[in-house]
Design a protein around this motif. Sequence first.
Motif, PDB file in Angstrom:
ATOM      1  N   ILE A 137       0.831  -1.204   0.000  1.00 51.74           N
ATOM      2  CA  ILE A 137       0.000   0.000   0.000  1.00 51.74           C
ATOM      3  C   ILE A 137       0.866   1.256   0.000  1.00 51.74           C
ATOM      4  O   ILE A 137       0.548   2.257  -0.665  1.00 51.74           O
ATOM      5  N   ILE A 141       0.661   4.183  -2.797  1.00 52.47           N
ATOM      6  CA  ILE A 141       0.446   5.603  -2.492  1.00 52.47           C
ATOM      7  C   ILE A 141       1.575   6.460  -3.065  1.00 52.47           C
ATOM      8  O   ILE A 141       1.336   7.538  -3.622  1.00 52.47           O
ATOM      9  N   TYR A 170      -3.745   5.734   4.055  1.00 53.74           N
ATOM     10  CA  TYR A 170      -4.696   5.052   3.178  1.00 53.74           C
ATOM     11  C   TYR A 170      -6.003   5.831   3.063  1.00 53.74           C
ATOM     12  O   TYR A 170      -6.576   5.930   1.975  1.00 53.74           O
ATOM     13  N   LYS A 174      -7.563   7.263  -0.355  1.00 57.47           N
ATOM     14  CA  LYS A 174      -8.927   6.977  -0.790  1.00 57.47           C
ATOM     15  C   LYS A 174      -9.701   8.259  -1.077  1.00 57.47           C
ATOM     16  O   LYS A 174     -10.435   8.353  -2.070  1.00 57.47           O
ATOM     17  N   ASP A 198      -9.926  -2.421  -0.601  1.00 54.70           N
ATOM     18  CA  ASP A 198     -10.363  -1.838   0.666  1.00 54.70           C
ATOM     19  C   ASP A 198     -10.580  -2.916   1.720  1.00 54.70           C
ATOM     20  O   ASP A 198     -10.090  -2.827   2.846  1.00 54.70           O
ATOM     21  N   PHE A 201      -7.113  -4.810   2.514  1.00 52.65           N
ATOM     22  CA  PHE A 201      -6.172  -3.975   3.273  1.00 52.65           C
ATOM     23  C   PHE A 201      -6.588  -3.873   4.730  1.00 52.65           C
ATOM     24  O   PHE A 201      -5.757  -4.048   5.640  1.00 52.65           O
TER      25      PHE A 201
END
Length: 253
Positions: A137, A141, A170, A174, A198, A201
């Motif tokens: 993740i 990002i 996160y 989003k 989603d 994670f």
Amino acid sequence: MSNGDEKVCATVRSALEAHKIDFQESEIQNATKFTGKSGAQVASINVYNTGKMNVEGKQTDLKTWMAELKDSVEKGAGGPVTLLPAEIEKFPQTLRERVPECDDVILWFFQESLRCYKADSPAGSAFMLGAASEKAILILIDTYAAAIGDDTNREKFLSRVNGKMISKKYEEFKASYGGCKSKPTDLLLAQDLSQLLDGAFNFYRHTRNAVGHPQIVPDLDKGVILANLGQFIVYIERIYALMKHFQATGVEV
């Protein structure tokens, strides 16, 4: 967020992914519906916000499997685990084959998670899998930020994520992605952020925290962990597909 109980949804989703069941996920009143297909066979399992489940469809082998999945989840086993030891051993190789560019840190923690699982340590396996997920993740990002075309918007995004905990990073990702004007049009990728990514994670993060924060003895089951090891390959595959999209098209926010 799913209409159905989040934890049960994550377990059902993981089991379906691990057993390579072709399925679609949809939200219905007070529940999340998982509709699976196997050839001409169709069956579904509904997960309600109370945690209860029910199975629907004509009587077929797939419906029988779904009923076994329901019973197994209710008993805490996480799903009818049918994977053979030889298939489990192939998990790292399968990940490398499906995502050749996968980061070495992700691979290392994934392999460590598998070693813990084989050593009968579900807690160790869950912790290592959570670490592998976090690294993936973070790379997602960073890739998203680098692809933001407007310098001012990129700096604003970085100011919101730099130095923050992974959960906050996160959430900011989003929120930014929600307003993105250059999202993928491919249906699989377009749906993944709110469904597979989603849910997976948050499940990996929560199970890792359950092990890493010693307030209570974590309630983890090997069947659930095995299902999530299998799902992790698809999870990483989707993350890298999203990163390729960002790099190819740029990000407009």
